[in-house]
Scaffold this motif. Sequence first.
Motif, PDB file in Angstrom:
ATOM      1  N   HIS A  99       0.781  -1.304  -0.117  1.00  0.00           N
ATOM      2  CA  HIS A  99       0.343   0.134   0.182  1.00  0.00           C
ATOM      3  C   HIS A  99       0.803   1.399   0.146  1.00  0.00           C
ATOM      4  O   HIS A  99       2.354   1.332   0.094  1.00  0.00           O
ATOM      5  CB  HIS A  99      -0.684   0.307   1.233  1.00  0.00           C
ATOM      6  N   ARG A 100       0.198   2.057  -0.140  1.00  0.00           N
ATOM      7  CA  ARG A 100       1.485   3.767   0.089  1.00  0.00           C
ATOM      8  C   ARG A 100       1.438   4.567   1.554  1.00  0.00           C
ATOM      9  O   ARG A 100       1.850   4.716   1.700  1.00  0.00           O
ATOM     10  CB  ARG A 100       0.154   4.264  -1.885  1.00  0.00           C
ATOM     11  N   ALA A 101      -0.072   4.225   2.349  1.00  0.00           N
ATOM     12  CA  ALA A 101       0.508   4.261   2.902  1.00  0.00           C
ATOM     13  C   ALA A 101      -1.062   3.990   4.065  1.00  0.00           C
ATOM     14  O   ALA A 101      -2.258   2.752   3.683  1.00  0.00           O
ATOM     15  CB  ALA A 101       0.228   5.972   3.263  1.00  0.00           C
ATOM     16  N   LEU A 102      -0.484   3.578   5.190  1.00  0.00           N
ATOM     17  CA  LEU A 102      -1.114   2.773   6.185  1.00  0.00           C
ATOM     18  C   LEU A 102      -1.909   4.338   7.024  1.00  0.00           C
ATOM     19  O   LEU A 102      -1.017   4.912   7.866  1.00  0.00           O
ATOM     20  CB  LEU A 102      -0.614   1.997   7.057  1.00  0.00           C
ATOM     21  N   GLY A 103      -3.252   4.248   8.323  1.00  0.00           N
ATOM     22  CA  GLY A 103      -3.327   4.874   8.827  1.00  0.00           C
ATOM     23  C   GLY A 103      -3.971   4.212  10.317  1.00  0.00           C
ATOM     24  O   GLY A 103      -5.550   3.214   9.424  1.00  0.00           O
ATOM     25  N   TRP A 104      -4.590   5.098  11.536  1.00  0.00           N
ATOM     26  CA  TRP A 104      -4.947   4.055  12.480  1.00  0.00           C
ATOM     27  C   TRP A 104      -6.515   5.181  12.506  1.00  0.00           C
ATOM     28  O   TRP A 104      -6.065   6.327  13.188  1.00  0.00           O
ATOM     29  CB  TRP A 104      -4.572   3.829  13.661  1.00  0.00           C
ATOM     30  N   PHE A 105      -8.224   5.770  12.038  1.00  0.00           N
ATOM     31  CA  PHE A 105      -8.582   5.940  12.056  1.00  0.00           C
ATOM     32  C   PHE A 105     -10.152   6.043  13.075  1.00  0.00           C
ATOM     33  O   PHE A 105     -10.814   4.756  13.248  1.00  0.00           O
ATOM     34  CB  PHE A 105      -9.984   6.068  10.807  1.00  0.00           C
ATOM     35  N   ASP A 106     -10.394   6.948  13.417  1.00  0.00           N
ATOM     36  CA  ASP A 106     -11.334   6.903  14.993  1.00  0.00           C
ATOM     37  C   ASP A 106     -12.925   7.314  13.830  1.00  0.00           C
ATOM     38  O   ASP A 106     -12.675   7.222  12.491  1.00  0.00           O
ATOM     39  CB  ASP A 106     -11.715   7.605  15.764  1.00  0.00           C
ATOM     40  N   ASP A 107     -13.655   6.513  14.668  1.00  0.00           N
ATOM     41  CA  ASP A 107     -15.341   6.519  13.557  1.00  0.00           C
ATOM     42  C   ASP A 107     -15.320   8.230  13.177  1.00  0.00           C
ATOM     43  O   ASP A 107     -15.999   8.031  11.678  1.00  0.00           O
ATOM     44  CB  ASP A 107     -16.161   7.035  14.738  1.00  0.00           C
ATOM     45  N   ALA A 108     -15.031   8.896  14.158  1.00  0.00           N
ATOM     46  CA  ALA A 108     -15.498   9.939  12.849  1.00  0.00           C
ATOM     47  C   ALA A 108     -14.539  10.474  11.475  1.00  0.00           C
ATOM     48  O   ALA A 108     -14.708  11.387  10.349  1.00  0.00           O
ATOM     49  CB  ALA A 108     -14.721  11.717  13.679  1.00  0.00           C
ATOM     50  N   GLU A 109     -13.168  10.019  11.658  1.00  0.00           N
ATOM     51  CA  GLU A 109     -12.617  10.124  10.489  1.00  0.00           C
ATOM     52  C   GLU A 109     -12.824   8.751   9.057  1.00  0.00           C
ATOM     53  O   GLU A 109     -12.919   9.070   8.279  1.00  0.00           O
ATOM     54  CB  GLU A 109     -10.813   9.475  11.189  1.00  0.00           C
ATOM     55  N   VAL A 110     -13.275   8.085  10.147  1.00  0.00           N
ATOM     56  CA  VAL A 110     -14.073   6.790   8.796  1.00  0.00           C
ATOM     57  C   VAL A 110     -14.974   7.860   8.472  1.00  0.00           C
ATOM     58  O   VAL A 110     -15.081   7.835   7.217  1.00  0.00           O
ATOM     59  CB  VAL A 110     -14.109   5.519   9.668  1.00  0.00           C
ATOM     60  N   VAL A 111     -15.985   7.968   9.081  1.00  0.00           N
ATOM     61  CA  VAL A 111     -17.372   9.128   8.529  1.00  0.00           C
ATOM     62  C   VAL A 111     -16.116  10.150   7.437  1.00  0.00           C
ATOM     63  O   VAL A 111     -17.086  10.134   6.199  1.00  0.00           O
ATOM     64  CB  VAL A 111     -18.049   9.603   9.448  1.00  0.00           C
ATOM     65  N   ARG A 112     -15.515  10.532   8.090  1.00  0.00           N
ATOM     66  CA  ARG A 112     -14.966  11.153   6.830  1.00  0.00           C
ATOM     67  C   ARG A 112     -14.712  10.940   5.950  1.00  0.00           C
ATOM     68  O   ARG A 112     -15.085  11.552   4.284  1.00  0.00           O
ATOM     69  CB  ARG A 112     -13.842  12.821   7.559  1.00  0.00           C
ATOM     70  N   LEU A 113     -14.070  10.595   5.551  1.00  0.00           N
ATOM     71  CA  LEU A 113     -13.164   9.329   3.926  1.00  0.00           C
ATOM     72  C   LEU A 113     -14.494   8.702   3.531  1.00  0.00           C
ATOM     73  O   LEU A 113     -13.997   9.338   2.193  1.00  0.00           O
ATOM     74  CB  LEU A 113     -12.379   8.525   4.743  1.00  0.00           C
ATOM     75  N   ALA A 114     -15.305   8.792   3.289  1.00  0.00           N
ATOM     76  CA  ALA A 114     -16.350   7.643   3.138  1.00  0.00           C
ATOM     77  C   ALA A 114     -17.049   9.415   2.399  1.00  0.00           C
ATOM     78  O   ALA A 114     -17.604   8.696   1.817  1.00  0.00           O
ATOM     79  CB  ALA A 114     -17.064   7.241   4.388  1.00  0.00           C
ATOM     80  N   ASP A 115     -17.307  10.296   3.311  1.00  0.00           N
ATOM     81  CA  ASP A 115     -18.108  10.862   2.834  1.00  0.00           C
ATOM     82  C   ASP A 115     -17.308  12.099   1.600  1.00  0.00           C
ATOM     83  O   ASP A 115     -18.146  12.936   0.629  1.00  0.00           O
ATOM     84  CB  ASP A 115     -18.535  12.542   4.296  1.00  0.00           C
ATOM     85  N   SER A 116     -15.574  12.011   1.773  1.00  0.00           N
ATOM     86  CA  SER A 116     -15.425  12.755   0.702  1.00  0.00           C
ATOM     87  C   SER A 116     -14.881  12.121   0.045  1.00  0.00           C
ATOM     88  O   SER A 116     -14.268  12.905  -1.483  1.00  0.00           O
ATOM     89  CB  SER A 116     -14.048  13.941   1.586  1.00  0.00           C
ATOM     90  N   GLY A 117     -15.187  10.579  -0.523  1.00  0.00           N
ATOM     91  CA  GLY A 117     -14.625   9.802  -1.958  1.00  0.00           C
ATOM     92  C   GLY A 117     -13.854   9.220  -1.734  1.00  0.00           C
ATOM     93  O   GLY A 117     -12.897   8.816  -2.435  1.00  0.00           O
ATOM     94  N   GLU A 118     -12.628   9.607  -0.439  1.00  0.00           N
ATOM     95  CA  GLU A 118     -11.758   9.022   0.115  1.00  0.00           C
ATOM     96  C   GLU A 118     -11.607   7.163  -0.167  1.00  0.00           C
ATOM     97  O   GLU A 118     -10.349   7.030   0.670  1.00  0.00           O
ATOM     98  CB  GLU A 118     -10.678   9.786   1.006  1.00  0.00           C
ATOM     99  N   MET A 119     -12.772   7.123   0.466  1.00  0.00           N
ATOM    100  CA  MET A 119     -12.203   5.217   0.400  1.00  0.00           C
ATOM    101  C   MET A 119     -12.809   4.356  -0.220  1.00  0.00           C
ATOM    102  O   MET A 119     -13.723   4.976  -1.218  1.00  0.00           O
ATOM    103  CB  MET A 119     -14.089   5.172   1.473  1.00  0.00           C
ATOM    104  N   VAL A 120     -12.127   3.106  -0.559  1.00  0.00           N
ATOM    105  CA  VAL A 120     -13.047   2.654  -1.960  1.00  0.00           C
ATOM    106  C   VAL A 120     -13.849   2.513  -1.805  1.00  0.00           C
ATOM    107  O   VAL A 120     -14.556   2.077  -0.787  1.00  0.00           O
ATOM    108  CB  VAL A 120     -12.137   1.100  -1.651  1.00  0.00           C
ATOM    109  N   PRO A 121     -15.148   2.196  -2.873  1.00  0.00           N
ATOM    110  CA  PRO A 121     -16.828   2.257  -3.169  1.00  0.00           C
ATOM    111  C   PRO A 121     -17.782   0.887  -2.268  1.00  0.00           C
ATOM    112  O   PRO A 121     -17.854   1.231  -1.892  1.00  0.00           O
ATOM    113  CB  PRO A 121     -16.901   2.360  -4.395  1.00  0.00           C
ATOM    114  N   ALA A 122     -16.408   0.356  -2.610  1.00  0.00           N
ATOM    115  CA  ALA A 122     -17.097  -0.793  -1.433  1.00  0.00           C
ATOM    116  C   ALA A 122     -16.997  -1.081  -0.538  1.00  0.00           C
ATOM    117  O   ALA A 122     -17.694  -1.165   0.589  1.00  0.00           O
ATOM    118  CB  ALA A 122     -16.938  -2.549  -2.498  1.00  0.00           C
TER     119      ALA A 122
END
Length: 137
Positions: A99-122
């Motif tokens: 992978h390009r990078a790894l990170g540890w994300f809390d609940d709010a950060e997971v929601v932000r990634l999903a809402d901003s289109g930065e998460m793999v669609p599936a």
Amino acid sequence: MVRIVVAGAVIREWGGANRVLLAQRAYPPHLAGLWELPGGKVEEGESPAQALERELREELEIEVVGGDRIGDAVPVGDDLELRAYRARWVAGEPVAVEHRALGWFDDAEVVRLADSGEMVPADVGWVRELVDLLRRP
Ligand code: C5P
């Protein structure tokens, strides 16, 4: 034939919050830069848990034990079915082998990634269940 792809949620309490390990894809081009639950295809003769344990060993150099399912299966195209599982960390510190990078994300950060289109669609399909897990004490 539909291939099963398994993806694992390694969750750790860190910095006062539960966090899930997400990995930023390096390929293929349409998914590069997006964050996912790490995993890969189940090989012939493997159980999903064995595949998850092998993939996380190969991709992250960590030892995990495959656990409960998270959310529903997500079809990708005509030939892949994705399944998410809890992955209980046993040993090793994650290294981004593929992978390009790894990170540890809390609940709010997971929601932000999903809402901003930065998460793999599936993987966006599992966000609700993932957030529920992260909000548990
Ligand atoms: O990781 P790998 O390339 O082996 O996964 C095969 C395919 O499964 C990816 O190209 C992607 O379409 C899908 N995948 C996904 N979300 C994940 C893991 C894999 O959509 N967390």
